[in-house]
Design a protein around this motif. Sequence first.
Motif, PDB file in Angstrom:
ATOM      1  N   PRO A   1     -18.699  12.941   8.832  1.00  0.00           N
ATOM      2  CA  PRO A   1     -17.804  11.972   8.206  1.00  0.00           C
ATOM      3  C   PRO A   1     -17.523  10.793   9.133  1.00  0.00           C
ATOM      4  CG  PRO A   1     -16.530  13.776   9.119  1.00  0.00           C
ATOM      5  CD  PRO A   1     -17.963  14.031   9.492  1.00  0.00           C
ATOM      6  N   GLY A   2     -17.835   9.585   8.690  1.00  0.00           N
ATOM      7  CA  GLY A   2     -17.427   8.396   9.412  1.00  0.00           C
ATOM      8  C   GLY A   2     -15.998   8.024   9.041  1.00  0.00           C
ATOM      9  N   GLN A   3     -15.481   6.994   9.682  1.00  0.00           N
ATOM     10  CA  GLN A   3     -14.201   6.461   9.243  1.00  0.00           C
ATOM     11  C   GLN A   3     -14.346   5.953   7.809  1.00  0.00           C
ATOM     12  OE1 GLN A   3     -11.251   6.603  10.929  1.00  0.00           O
ATOM     13  NE2 GLN A   3     -12.351   7.796  12.485  1.00  0.00           N
ATOM     14  N   VAL A   4     -13.236   5.614   7.165  1.00  0.00           N
ATOM     15  CA  VAL A   4     -13.268   5.242   5.758  1.00  0.00           C
ATOM     16  C   VAL A   4     -14.234   4.083   5.526  1.00  0.00           C
ATOM     17  CG1 VAL A   4     -11.918   4.373   3.810  1.00  0.00           C
ATOM     18  CG2 VAL A   4     -10.937   6.082   5.355  1.00  0.00           C
ATOM     19  N   PHE A   5     -15.230   4.336   4.660  1.00  0.00           N
ATOM     20  CA  PHE A   5     -16.252   3.354   4.282  1.00  0.00           C
ATOM     21  C   PHE A   5     -17.048   2.839   5.490  1.00  0.00           C
ATOM     22  CE2 PHE A   5     -14.001   1.822   0.116  1.00  0.00           C
ATOM     23  CZ  PHE A   5     -14.089   3.114  -0.383  1.00  0.00           C
ATOM     24  N   THR A   6     -17.146   3.652   6.542  1.00  0.00           N
ATOM     25  CA  THR A   6     -17.865   3.261   7.754  1.00  0.00           C
ATOM     26  C   THR A   6     -18.841   4.362   8.117  1.00  0.00           C
ATOM     27  OG1 THR A   6     -15.939   2.035   8.565  1.00  0.00           O
ATOM     28  CG2 THR A   6     -17.631   2.599  10.179  1.00  0.00           C
ATOM     29  N   SER A   7     -20.070   4.002   8.431  1.00  0.00           N
ATOM     30  CA  SER A   7     -21.082   5.002   8.752  1.00  0.00           C
ATOM     31  C   SER A   7     -20.669   5.874   9.925  1.00  0.00           C
ATOM     32  CB  SER A   7     -22.404   4.302   9.087  1.00  0.00           C
ATOM     33  OG  SER A   7     -23.353   5.234   9.560  1.00  0.00           O
ATOM     34  N   PRO A   8     -21.002   7.169   9.891  1.00  0.00           N
ATOM     35  CA  PRO A   8     -20.848   7.997  11.090  1.00  0.00           C
ATOM     36  C   PRO A   8     -21.783   7.482  12.180  1.00  0.00           C
ATOM     37  CG  PRO A   8     -22.052   9.178   9.378  1.00  0.00           C
ATOM     38  CD  PRO A   8     -21.564   7.914   8.761  1.00  0.00           C
ATOM     39  N   THR A   9     -21.514   7.864  13.396  1.00  0.00           N
ATOM     40  CA  THR A   9     -22.277   7.373  14.542  1.00  0.00           C
ATOM     41  C   THR A   9     -23.455   8.294  14.841  1.00  0.00           C
ATOM     42  OG1 THR A   9     -20.845   8.583  16.063  1.00  0.00           O
ATOM     43  CG2 THR A   9     -20.230   6.301  15.535  1.00  0.00           C
ATOM     44  N   PRO A  10     -24.478   7.790  15.534  1.00  0.00           N
ATOM     45  CA  PRO A  10     -25.628   8.639  15.867  1.00  0.00           C
ATOM     46  C   PRO A  10     -25.252   9.892  16.642  1.00  0.00           C
ATOM     47  CG  PRO A  10     -26.193   6.339  16.212  1.00  0.00           C
ATOM     48  CD  PRO A  10     -24.717   6.382  15.920  1.00  0.00           C
ATOM     49  N   ASP A  11     -24.238   9.808  17.516  1.00  0.00           N
ATOM     50  CA  ASP A  11     -23.870  10.998  18.284  1.00  0.00           C
ATOM     51  C   ASP A  11     -23.256  12.066  17.391  1.00  0.00           C
ATOM     52  OD1 ASP A  11     -21.436   9.232  18.271  1.00  0.00           O
ATOM     53  OD2 ASP A  11     -20.574  10.969  19.311  1.00  0.00           O
TER      54      ASP A  11
ATOM     55  N   VAL B   1     -19.096   1.358 -12.996  1.00  0.00           N
ATOM     56  CA  VAL B   1     -18.222   0.285 -13.443  1.00  0.00           C
ATOM     57  C   VAL B   1     -16.837   0.510 -12.845  1.00  0.00           C
ATOM     58  CG1 VAL B   1     -17.590   1.532 -15.565  1.00  0.00           C
ATOM     59  CG2 VAL B   1     -17.300  -0.955 -15.453  1.00  0.00           C
ATOM     60  N   ALA B   2     -16.212  -0.561 -12.360  1.00  0.00           N
ATOM     61  CA  ALA B   2     -14.870  -0.470 -11.781  1.00  0.00           C
ATOM     62  C   ALA B   2     -13.870  -1.189 -12.665  1.00  0.00           C
ATOM     63  CB  ALA B   2     -14.853  -1.082 -10.382  1.00  0.00           C
ATOM     64  N   LEU B   3     -12.718  -0.549 -12.866  1.00  0.00           N
ATOM     65  CA  LEU B   3     -11.620  -1.156 -13.616  1.00  0.00           C
ATOM     66  C   LEU B   3     -10.541  -1.679 -12.690  1.00  0.00           C
ATOM     67  CD1 LEU B   3     -11.212   1.416 -16.523  1.00  0.00           C
ATOM     68  CD2 LEU B   3     -12.830  -0.471 -16.316  1.00  0.00           C
ATOM     69  N   THR B   4     -10.472  -1.102 -11.473  1.00  0.00           N
ATOM     70  CA  THR B   4      -9.537  -1.580 -10.439  1.00  0.00           C
ATOM     71  C   THR B   4     -10.248  -1.511  -9.097  1.00  0.00           C
ATOM     72  OG1 THR B   4      -8.611   0.581  -9.842  1.00  0.00           O
ATOM     73  CG2 THR B   4      -7.580  -0.568 -11.703  1.00  0.00           C
ATOM     74  N   SER B   5      -9.647  -2.115  -8.112  1.00  0.00           N
ATOM     75  CA  SER B   5     -10.134  -2.000  -6.745  1.00  0.00           C
ATOM     76  C   SER B   5      -9.546  -0.753  -6.099  1.00  0.00           C
ATOM     77  CB  SER B   5      -9.751  -3.238  -5.930  1.00  0.00           C
ATOM     78  OG  SER B   5     -10.225  -3.126  -4.601  1.00  0.00           O
ATOM     79  N   CYS B   6      -9.902  -0.532  -4.833  1.00  0.00           N
ATOM     80  CA  CYS B   6      -9.269   0.499  -4.018  1.00  0.00           C
ATOM     81  C   CYS B   6      -8.777  -0.167  -2.740  1.00  0.00           C
ATOM     82  CB  CYS B   6     -10.262   1.615  -3.687  1.00  0.00           C
ATOM     83  SG  CYS B   6     -11.740   1.028  -2.825  1.00  0.00           S
ATOM     84  N   THR B   7      -7.960   0.557  -1.982  1.00  0.00           N
ATOM     85  CA  THR B   7      -7.390   0.010  -0.753  1.00  0.00           C
ATOM     86  C   THR B   7      -7.771   0.881   0.426  1.00  0.00           C
ATOM     87  OG1 THR B   7      -5.506  -0.947  -1.935  1.00  0.00           O
ATOM     88  CG2 THR B   7      -5.260  -0.618   0.437  1.00  0.00           C
ATOM     89  N   VAL B   8      -8.542   0.335   1.352  1.00  0.00           N
ATOM     90  CA  VAL B   8      -8.877   1.033   2.592  1.00  0.00           C
ATOM     91  C   VAL B   8      -7.623   1.089   3.446  1.00  0.00           C
ATOM     92  CG1 VAL B   8     -10.288   0.976   4.677  1.00  0.00           C
ATOM     93  CG2 VAL B   8     -11.288   0.302   2.479  1.00  0.00           C
ATOM     94  N   PRO B   9      -7.210   2.275   3.921  1.00  0.00           N
ATOM     95  CA  PRO B   9      -5.940   2.378   4.652  1.00  0.00           C
ATOM     96  C   PRO B   9      -5.810   1.412   5.820  1.00  0.00           C
ATOM     97  CG  PRO B   9      -6.738   4.554   4.098  1.00  0.00           C
ATOM     98  CD  PRO B   9      -7.821   3.601   3.691  1.00  0.00           C
TER      99      PRO B   9
ATOM    100  N   MET C   1       0.842  -1.190   0.000  1.00  0.00           N
ATOM    101  CA  MET C   1       0.000   0.000   0.000  1.00  0.00           C
ATOM    102  C   MET C   1       0.879   1.243   0.000  1.00  0.00           C
ATOM    103  SD  MET C   1      -2.924   1.198   2.781  1.00  0.00           S
ATOM    104  CE  MET C   1      -1.772   1.511   4.124  1.00  0.00           C
ATOM    105  N   LYS C   2       0.658   2.145  -0.958  1.00  0.00           N
ATOM    106  CA  LYS C   2       1.364   3.415  -1.021  1.00  0.00           C
ATOM    107  C   LYS C   2       0.349   4.537  -0.914  1.00  0.00           C
ATOM    108  CE  LYS C   2       5.284   1.953  -3.881  1.00  0.00           C
ATOM    109  NZ  LYS C   2       6.016   2.206  -5.147  1.00  0.00           N
ATOM    110  N   LYS C   3       0.356   5.242   0.216  1.00  0.00           N
ATOM    111  CA  LYS C   3      -0.558   6.349   0.424  1.00  0.00           C
ATOM    112  C   LYS C   3       0.155   7.467   1.169  1.00  0.00           C
ATOM    113  CE  LYS C   3      -4.858   3.651   0.514  1.00  0.00           C
ATOM    114  NZ  LYS C   3      -5.482   4.282  -0.675  1.00  0.00           N
ATOM    115  N   LEU C   4      -0.310   8.703   0.960  1.00  0.00           N
ATOM    116  CA  LEU C   4       0.265   9.859   1.644  1.00  0.00           C
ATOM    117  C   LEU C   4      -0.413  10.004   3.009  1.00  0.00           C
ATOM    118  CD1 LEU C   4       0.336  12.315  -1.394  1.00  0.00           C
ATOM    119  CD2 LEU C   4       2.259  11.027  -0.439  1.00  0.00           C
ATOM    120  N   ILE C   5       0.045   9.218   3.970  1.00  0.00           N
ATOM    121  CA  ILE C   5      -0.539   9.239   5.311  1.00  0.00           C
ATOM    122  C   ILE C   5       0.572   9.203   6.346  1.00  0.00           C
ATOM    123  CG2 ILE C   5      -2.656   8.096   4.557  1.00  0.00           C
ATOM    124  CD1 ILE C   5      -1.625   5.504   5.776  1.00  0.00           C
ATOM    125  N   ASN C   6       0.196   9.596   7.570  1.00  0.00           N
ATOM    126  CA  ASN C   6       1.105   9.460   8.707  1.00  0.00           C
ATOM    127  C   ASN C   6       0.797   8.192   9.488  1.00  0.00           C
ATOM    128  OD1 ASN C   6       2.565  11.948   8.340  1.00  0.00           O
ATOM    129  ND2 ASN C   6       0.709  13.006   8.978  1.00  0.00           N
TER     130      ASN C   6
END
Length: 329
Positions: free
Chosen positions: A74-84, A186-194, A1-6
């Motif tokens: 905003p929830g976490q990546v691909f995760t619903s935000p919480t009710p609070d 339509v998807a040509l590639t997948s994605c990578t959740v950090p 995985m190559k991403k611009l993250i800390n």
Amino acid sequence: MKKLINATETILTESLDGFVSAHRDILVVGDEHKFVRRASLKPGKVALISGGGSGHEPLHGGFVGLGMLDAACPGQVFTSPTPDQMLAAAEAVDSGAGTLFIVKNYEGDVMNFEMAAEMATGEVMTVLTDDDVAVETSTFSTGRRGVAGTLFVEKVLGAAAEEGLDLAALKALGDRANAATRSMGVALTSCTVPAAGTPTFELGEGEMEMGVGIHGEPGRRRVPLTSASEIAEEMVTAIADDFGDKARGEAFVLLNGFGGTPLMELYLMFNAAQQLLGRRGITVSRCLVGNYVTSLEMAGCSLTVTLLDDELTRLWDAPVHTPALRWGV
């Protein structure tokens, strides 16, 4: 995985800090990064709130501002935000005219927004978006998924709310806009959740996923990669067939990139789709082309078609000033 993250655990908060700082004239961030909201609220206006998992930017935070949303959670990546988060956002932007939740039809989003509505002290109504024609029931939804057509619903509701439409009328308008909207991707590639560090799914070099969801959920089928014209033909046919006899007249079209497709290819796909729609009696009178409802770095695109009437056209054309959409101001 190559991403611009800390670090995977701080990617969302650091990204939100940068996002709000870059658009400080429009946005402020809520306590504990639970939401982003308009920097300047309009008294007496129905509050519009949406949200969902991160990784689809600029949806939803990029559509907060004049003429669209009052807040986004905003929830976490691909995760619903919480009710609070949703409750905190509602309390922060409610001016006494009620709150309208705009919710994509994913089980986590629906459940958590319902819980927030039950806990809220003011009046709350919900518009559910379910524009995806690819599959009737998917991995994360009961019924059709809410995908890129959500952008159109948020825009017309934002314009109508600015004009002073009341809560019940906005709910009815949102349901009508959603009913006039269909999408397919339509998807040509997948994605990578950090946090996962590996691709969400595997596609061979010569394969594509037709009807993919915005989280990489399976679509209609996995098929050999084919030409752009043939891909556009399948998407247009699926959308037009779903509209049935209503598939005619003027339309708004969103040719949306999933994050990893060059604009050259997106414009090529728009050109193909526009020609195919025209042969079916659908005239593209309003459009957007670009990355608006993404899936991290997935390569691919989605096509959204909304059948327009005079009111929907007027509301789409109304002024908007958000990080991702700006015109008329």
